[in-house]
Design an enzyme around this catalytic site. Structure first.
Site, short mmCIF file in Angstrom:
data_model
loop_
_atom_site.label_atom_id
_atom_site.label_comp_id
_atom_site.label_asym_id
_atom_site.label_seq_id
_atom_site.Cartn_x
_atom_site.Cartn_y
_atom_site.Cartn_z
N GLY A 108 0.82 -1.22 0.00
CA GLY A 108 0.00 0.00 0.00
C GLY A 108 0.84 1.26 0.00
CD GLU B 165 -1.21 1.56 -4.31
OE1 GLU B 165 -1.03 1.79 -3.12
OE2 GLU B 165 -2.33 1.27 -4.81
NE ARG C 279 -7.09 3.39 11.15
CZ ARG C 279 -6.72 2.69 12.23
NH1 ARG C 279 -5.62 1.94 12.19
NH2 ARG C 279 -7.41 2.76 13.35
CG HIS D 205 11.08 38.87 0.39
ND1 HIS D 205 11.11 37.82 -0.51
CD2 HIS D 205 12.33 39.39 0.42
CE1 HIS D 205 12.34 37.71 -1.00
NE2 HIS D 205 13.10 38.66 -0.45
P1 FAD Z 1 -10.31 6.72 16.97
O1 FAD Z 1 -9.22 7.68 17.13
O2 FAD Z 1 -10.04 5.43 16.29
O3 FAD Z 1 -10.86 6.44 18.45
C1 FAD Z 1 -11.84 5.50 18.71
C2 FAD Z 1 -11.74 5.07 20.16
O4 FAD Z 1 -12.88 4.29 20.47
C3 FAD Z 1 -10.53 4.20 20.48
O5 FAD Z 1 -9.96 4.59 21.70
C4 FAD Z 1 -11.12 2.78 20.63
O6 FAD Z 1 -10.40 1.97 21.53
C5 FAD Z 1 -12.48 3.13 21.18
N1 FAD Z 1 -13.52 2.11 20.95
C6 FAD Z 1 -13.76 1.38 19.83
N2 FAD Z 1 -14.86 0.62 20.01
C7 FAD Z 1 -15.30 0.88 21.28
C8 FAD Z 1 -16.40 0.42 22.04
N3 FAD Z 1 -17.30 -0.46 21.56
N4 FAD Z 1 -16.53 0.89 23.30
C9 FAD Z 1 -15.65 1.78 23.82
N5 FAD Z 1 -14.61 2.26 23.12
C10 FAD Z 1 -14.45 1.83 21.86
N6 FAD Z 1 -5.22 11.71 10.92
C11 FAD Z 1 -4.84 12.99 10.78
O7 FAD Z 1 -5.71 13.87 10.69
N7 FAD Z 1 -3.52 13.35 10.76
C12 FAD Z 1 -2.53 12.44 10.86
O8 FAD Z 1 -1.36 12.79 10.82
C13 FAD Z 1 -2.88 11.07 11.00
N8 FAD Z 1 -1.94 10.12 11.11
C14 FAD Z 1 -2.30 8.82 11.28
C15 FAD Z 1 -1.30 7.86 11.38
C16 FAD Z 1 -1.64 6.53 11.54
C17 FAD Z 1 -0.55 5.49 11.65
C18 FAD Z 1 -3.01 6.15 11.64
C19 FAD Z 1 -3.40 4.71 11.86
C20 FAD Z 1 -4.02 7.10 11.53
C21 FAD Z 1 -3.67 8.44 11.34
N9 FAD Z 1 -4.64 9.44 11.21
C22 FAD Z 1 -4.27 10.75 11.04
C23 FAD Z 1 -6.08 9.13 11.26
C24 FAD Z 1 -6.66 9.45 12.65
O9 FAD Z 1 -5.94 8.74 13.63
C25 FAD Z 1 -8.13 9.08 12.69
O10 FAD Z 1 -8.82 9.70 11.63
C26 FAD Z 1 -8.75 9.53 14.01
O11 FAD Z 1 -8.09 8.96 15.11
C27 FAD Z 1 -10.23 9.15 14.06
O12 FAD Z 1 -10.76 9.57 15.27
P2 FAD Z 1 -12.04 8.85 15.92
O13 FAD Z 1 -12.30 9.57 17.18
O14 FAD Z 1 -13.12 8.73 14.91
O15 FAD Z 1 -11.57 7.34 16.22
P1 NAD Z 2 -4.90 4.51 2.28
O1 NAD Z 2 -6.29 4.34 1.83
O2 NAD Z 2 -4.35 5.88 2.41
O3 NAD Z 2 -3.92 3.72 1.31
C1 NAD Z 2 -4.05 2.34 1.07
C2 NAD Z 2 -3.30 2.02 -0.21
O4 NAD Z 2 -3.23 0.62 -0.33
C3 NAD Z 2 -4.00 2.56 -1.45
O5 NAD Z 2 -3.07 3.23 -2.26
C4 NAD Z 2 -4.54 1.30 -2.11
O6 NAD Z 2 -4.59 1.39 -3.52
C5 NAD Z 2 -3.52 0.27 -1.66
N1 NAD Z 2 -4.00 -1.12 -1.66
C6 NAD Z 2 -5.21 -1.59 -1.24
N2 NAD Z 2 -5.25 -2.96 -1.36
C7 NAD Z 2 -4.03 -3.34 -1.84
C8 NAD Z 2 -3.45 -4.60 -2.17
N3 NAD Z 2 -4.13 -5.74 -1.99
N4 NAD Z 2 -2.18 -4.63 -2.65
C9 NAD Z 2 -1.47 -3.48 -2.83
N5 NAD Z 2 -1.99 -2.25 -2.53
C10 NAD Z 2 -3.24 -2.18 -2.04
O7 NAD Z 2 -4.82 3.71 3.67
P2 NAD Z 2 -3.68 3.67 4.80
O8 NAD Z 2 -2.40 4.15 4.27
O9 NAD Z 2 -3.80 2.33 5.41
O10 NAD Z 2 -4.22 4.73 5.83
C11 NAD Z 2 -5.55 4.62 6.34
C12 NAD Z 2 -6.12 5.98 6.61
O11 NAD Z 2 -5.56 6.52 7.80
C13 NAD Z 2 -5.81 7.03 5.55
O12 NAD Z 2 -6.66 6.94 4.44
C14 NAD Z 2 -6.02 8.29 6.29
O13 NAD Z 2 -7.38 8.59 6.30
C15 NAD Z 2 -5.54 7.93 7.68
N6 NAD Z 2 -4.16 8.44 7.87
C16 NAD Z 2 -3.95 9.78 7.75
C17 NAD Z 2 -2.67 10.29 7.89
C18 NAD Z 2 -2.45 11.76 7.72
O14 NAD Z 2 -3.43 12.49 7.73
N7 NAD Z 2 -1.23 12.24 7.58
C19 NAD Z 2 -1.60 9.44 8.14
C20 NAD Z 2 -1.84 8.08 8.24
C21 NAD Z 2 -3.14 7.59 8.11
#
Ligand code: FAD
Ligand code: NAD
Length: 476
Positions: free
Chosen positions: A188, A211, A279, A451
């Site tokens: 990915g 990818e 995700r 600037h």
């Molecule tokens: P979450 O943050 O997923 O929180 C959900 C919470 O609910 C968790 O604590 C979970 O344990 C809890 N939960 C789940 N089910 C239950 C249940 N039944 N009962 C009680 N609790 C429960 N976004 C950005 O904008 N900028 C970034 O730089 C960025 N970087 C990222 C990097 C990575 C590696 C990842 C994985 C994601 C990144 N994201 C980023 C995406 C961002 O983390 C999510 O969009 C955001 O956290 C979503 O917020 P949320 O509150 O919807 O859910």
């Molecule tokens: P993504 O949707 O950004 O990328 C997934 C990639 O995997 C895509 O390019 C897709 O074409 C590829 N893919 C899917 N199935 C595949 C396969 N079988 N083989 C090869 N490639 C495949 O998802 P992600 O990178 O897992 O991140 C999940 C989400 O978390 C993001 O979409 C974003 O919303 C959030 N996130 C945000 C940030 C940020 O804001 N900086 C950072 C990390 C994550």
């Protein structure tokens, strides 16, 4: 009948914890049920994916690895350092410290705002009832007037490639490697693949990204994608597009991956394989049968523009529902829902949610891509300006990339801004403000920009929409 709470929020991520704090600020008796635990698995930790295993820890590693790479590329400044070394375990400990500082901070904010934190699982029963299964203690049924579902998302697992969390890793495992791998495979080339690939590539790992599509980062503007692909390749990321992973087998020292690219099959060997193919909403176990809330085929809770589910008094926000999976989108929805519950009429503008990818150079955008405008038949003019033509970027040694602005051909209203370059994460804020206020490229062009700054590239891109950029030759 008296209820236990006015509002119960299920999920304590940036959607849920922000919603809970705003509800409490508005005088509502609020509880937040959150299942999140810290890295040790022994202590409840608020903040969800974002604070514990997402936005913050990934940026901490990006920052550490950026410093390491900078150290080894300072000769042009006349600076030479001895052989730099990196202790990945220390880098991971630093990241853990930042995470616990921030998650502890949310617990403090809950106390200060009188939000009740209930550590454990929540499940929506019939309207006005929530089952709370605490991490410790007896299951209870709680009553409330309103429920906000904010359970977030979890990584997608490929059916033939389950995570073993030892060699086949998800986006949490990859944040905790304490030794720098020699070879890392990533499935990915989306946001996580590029950010995490960047971290380990900078530390000396040979990174191969597989990818499936014929482009990296599909949602970005094509011009940005093209330039970014070239830069990432120069940096040493081996990104193979159109790659079909057919099988993978983990063994005690690594993973063998069978892949087909352009009809050619080969086997690649890695120390670790990160699967970052997207995700999915965490809706499993959240909704009791008969609770009435609809879930679509993608696992998303179905909501309208105001985050209302079809059940009165039940709302859903963040990664659990439609729209981009971004922390700031989740938080804004959380605030808006809290205010709606309190009788206010807030508004979230889904058209101008900024995206930022924290590679180097960074990528950021808001609004429409050129392809989206073409597809919608919207007439537009485009202006772009390279950072290589700004004094500040050159002085910083950060001259890769560009700002590209798209404005309506007749009204000049800004429709999209796309940045590849230094501090793109900060620069995009100007574009978002302009778009929120229905600004035109002329507005940005007439605003005095200091600037020498990187923001001058935004100014010049706005001038370029009208073919009157000063520091580059315009189209004739
Ligand atoms: P979450 O943050 O997923 O929180 C959900 C919470 O609910 C968790 O604590 C979970 O344990 C809890 N939960 C789940 N089910 C239950 C249940 N039944 N009962 C009680 N609790 C429960 N976004 C950005 O904008 N900028 C970034 O730089 C960025 N970087 C990222 C990097 C990575 C590696 C990842 C994985 C994601 C990144 N994201 C980023 C995406 C961002 O983390 C999510 O969009 C955001 O956290 C979503 O917020 P949320 O509150 O919807 O859910
Ligand atoms: P993504 O949707 O950004 O990328 C997934 C990639 O995997 C895509 O390019 C897709 O074409 C590829 N893919 C899917 N199935 C595949 C396969 N079988 N083989 C090869 N490639 C495949 O998802 P992600 O990178 O897992 O991140 C999940 C989400 O978390 C993001 O979409 C974003 O919303 C959030 N996130 C945000 C940030 C940020 O804001 N900086 C950072 C990390 C994550």
């Amino acid at each position: 009948m008296a209820q236990d709470y006015d509002v119960i929020v299920i999920g304590g991520g940036p959607g849920g914890y922000v919603a809970a704090i705003r509800c409490a600020q508005l005088g509502l008796k609020t509880a937040c049920i959150d299942a999140g635990m810290d890295k040790s698995g022994n202590k409840p930790a608020l903040g969800g994916t974002c604070l514990n295993v997402g936005c913050i820890p990934s940026k901490a590693l990006l920052d550490s690895s950026h410093h390491f790479e900078q150290l080894t590329h300072l000769e042009a400044h006349g600076i030479t350092v001895g052989k730099a070394s990196m202790d990945a375990a220390t880098m991971v400990r630093r990241k853990d410290g930042i995470v616990s500082q921030l998650t502890g901070g949310i617990a403090q904010l809950f106390k200060a705002n009188k939000v009740t934190h209930l550590p454990g699982f929540g499940q929506l029963l019939a309207q006005g009832q929530v089952r709370f299964s605490p991490h410790e203690g007896k299951v209870e049924t709680l009553t409330c007037k309103q429920v906000i579902l904010a359970s977030g998302s979890v990584p997608v697992e490929l059916p033939f490639l389950p995570f073993d969390h030892k060699r086949i890793l998800d986006n949490t495992d990859i944040l905790n490697l304490e030794k720098i791998p020699k070879k890392l495979g990533i499935i990915g080339a989306g946001v996580i693949g590029l950010e995490m690939g960047t971290v380990w590539r900078r530390l000396g790992t040979e990174v191969t990204i597989l990818e499936a599509m014929d482009t990296l980062l599909p949602p970005a503007d094509a011009d940005i994608r093209k330039q970014a692909a070239r830069i990432f390749k120069q940096q040493g990321l081996d990104i193979r597009l159109g790659a079909k992973v057919t099988a993978a087998k983990a063994h005690s020292r690594g993973v063998n991956v069978d892949v087909e690219v352009g009809g050619k099959a080969e086997q690649l060997k890695f120390d670790y394989l990160l699967v970052a193919v997207g995700r999915k909403p965490a809706s499993e176990g959240l909704l009791a049968e008969g609770c009435g809330v609809e879930v679509n085929e993608r696992g998303q809770v179905v909501v309208d523009d105001l985050c209302r589910t079809g059940v009165d008094g039940v709302w859903a926000i963040g990664d659990l529902v439609r729209g981009p999976m971004l922390a700031h989108k989740a938080s804004e929805e959380g605030i808006a829902v809290a205010e709606r519950i309190a009788g206010q009429k807030p508004h979230v503008d889904f058209d101008h949610i900024p995206w930022v990818i924290y590679t180097h150079p960074e990528i950021a955008w808001a609004g429409k891509t050129e392809a989206e405008l073409k597809e919608a038949g919207i007439p537009y003019r485009a202006g772009s300006f390279p950072f290589a033509a700004t004094g500040r970027a050159l002085a910083m040694g950060e001259s890769h990339g560009l700002v590209k602005m798209l404005a309506h051909a007749e009204t000049d209203r800004i429709l999209g801004v796309h940045i590849l370059g230094p501090q793109a994460s900060e620069l995009i804020a100007e574009a978002v403000v302009a778009m929120e206020f229905a600004g035109s490229s002329e507005d940005i062009a007439r605003i005095v920009h200091a600037h020498p700054t990187l923001a001058e590239a935004m100014h010049e891109a706005a001038l370029a929409v009208d073919n009157r950029a000063i520091h580059k030759a315009n189209r004739r």
